[in-house]
Write an enzyme that holds these catalytic residues in place. Sequence first.
Site, PDB file in Angstrom:
ATOM      1  CG  HIS A 195      -2.596   1.970   1.348  1.00 39.41           C
ATOM      2  ND1 HIS A 195      -1.993   3.085   1.890  1.00 39.41           N
ATOM      3  CD2 HIS A 195      -3.446   1.494   2.302  1.00 39.41           C
ATOM      4  CE1 HIS A 195      -2.453   3.278   3.128  1.00 39.41           C
ATOM      5  NE2 HIS A 195      -3.320   2.323   3.402  1.00 39.41           N
ATOM      6  CB  CYS A 291      -1.333   8.532  -0.174  1.00 41.61           C
ATOM      7  SG  CYS A 291       0.274   8.018  -0.648  1.00 41.61           S
TER       8      CYS A 291
HETATM    9  N1  ARG Z   1       3.434   5.989   6.452  1.00 43.04           N
HETATM   10  C1  ARG Z   1       2.103   5.918   5.943  1.00 43.04           C
HETATM   11  C2  ARG Z   1       1.513   4.569   6.278  1.00 43.04           C
HETATM   12  O1  ARG Z   1       2.214   3.593   6.236  1.00 43.04           O
HETATM   13  C3  ARG Z   1       2.086   6.175   4.480  1.00 43.04           C
HETATM   14  C4  ARG Z   1       0.721   6.169   3.877  1.00 43.04           C
HETATM   15  C5  ARG Z   1       0.738   6.358   2.406  1.00 43.04           C
HETATM   16  N2  ARG Z   1      -0.555   6.322   1.884  1.00 43.04           N
HETATM   17  C6  ARG Z   1      -0.986   5.643   0.819  1.00 43.04           C
HETATM   18  N3  ARG Z   1      -2.223   5.751   0.510  1.00 43.04           N
HETATM   19  N4  ARG Z   1      -0.240   4.843   0.148  1.00 43.04           N
HETATM   20  O2  ARG Z   1       0.365   4.427   6.581  1.00 43.04           O
END
Ligand code: ARG
Length: 297
Positions: A195, A291
Site C-alpha cells: 500500500h 492504517c
Molecule cells: N492485513 C491487511 C491487508 O493485508 C492489512 C492492511 C493494512 N493497511 C494498510 N493500509 N497498510 O489488507
Amino acid sequence: MNVFTHISEWNLPLPEIPSMPLADRLLMVNPAFFDVAYVINPHMEGQIGKVNRQKANNEWQKLVDLYRSLGLSVEVINGEQGLPDMVFCANQTLPFIRPNGEKGVFCAQMHAPERKPEVAFFKAYFARKGYQVRTLPSDNDSDFEGMGDALWHSGRRLLWGGYGFRTGLEVYKGLAQALDVPVLALELCDPEFYHLDTCMCILDESCVLVYPGAFQPQGLALIRKVFSRVIEAPEDEARRLFAVNAFCPNQKHVFIQNGCSETAMRLQLAGFMVISCETGEFIKAGGSVFCMKLHHW
Ligand code: ARG
C-alpha cells in the site's frame, strides 16, 4: 482533471493548487475480532493464530487515548466477527471534502475476497451520518483500497495514488474526474510495501517521509519535484517496524511505531514532534499506525 505519472507532464506549482482544510476527525474500529486468519500480504506469513488479543486491545486503546489526549476527535465503531482485518479502517473508503464543503467517501473495491464484506459497514456508517457515499464509475472494475493507496496532499486539492498491488492505475482517472483534482500516480514495486501508506507519509505541504526502495524511479522523481523536503526512513525500520506507516494529523505531531529511532531522529531534526506507540500485534497482519484509523472531515 488528469492523472500524472511522470515529472515531464507535471508543472503545476503547489501554491496554484486550491487549498483544502485538514481532516479533523478520526474513525477507528474496535479490535475485538482482530486476528491473522489468512495470508494476503507477506507480513502475515507465519502469523496465523499468533495474535495476542489482550495485547492487541491494549495497544489499540493506548492509541485512542493518545489521540484524545492531543485533542483529536475519535469515534469508534465495532468490528465484526469473521472480518479480522476490519480494524485497518484506512482501507475501505477514501474520504473527501468538496470546495463547497460537501463531505463524502468513495467506497473501496477490496482486492482480497476475504476483505470485501468490510466495505458495507463503512458505507452504512457514512450514509447514516449524512455523507455522500460514492462508488467508482460502473465501467471501473479495478481494485481500489481507499486511503491505503490514495493519500491527500496536506492542505491541497491534490491526490497521491499508489498502484500495482491493491489498486489499479485506471481507478485514478475516475477519481480525478469525480473529485476534480489532479492525481499523481506512483507505481509500487516491492510486495512488502503493498500500500502507498507503507512507504509514503505526508507530513505537511512541503515535507514527506518515504521509503525510497518501494518506488520506481519516475515515482520518486515526482515526489522529489513536489516536496521540497523528503525524509527517508532506513530500510530496516521501514520493512520490519512500518516506520513510514506513521500518522501526522496536524502538520506537527507524528505517531510512529516504537523502535523507529533513526526515523524518529530524522523527523525531529525536521521539526516534528514524535510520539512513539506500540502496534506490534497489528504489524503481524501487515499494518501499523496509519492504517488503524480513517482521517476524515
Ligand atoms: N492485513 C491487511 C491487508 O493485508 C492489512 C492492511 C493494512 N493497511 C494498510 N493500509 N497498510 O489488507
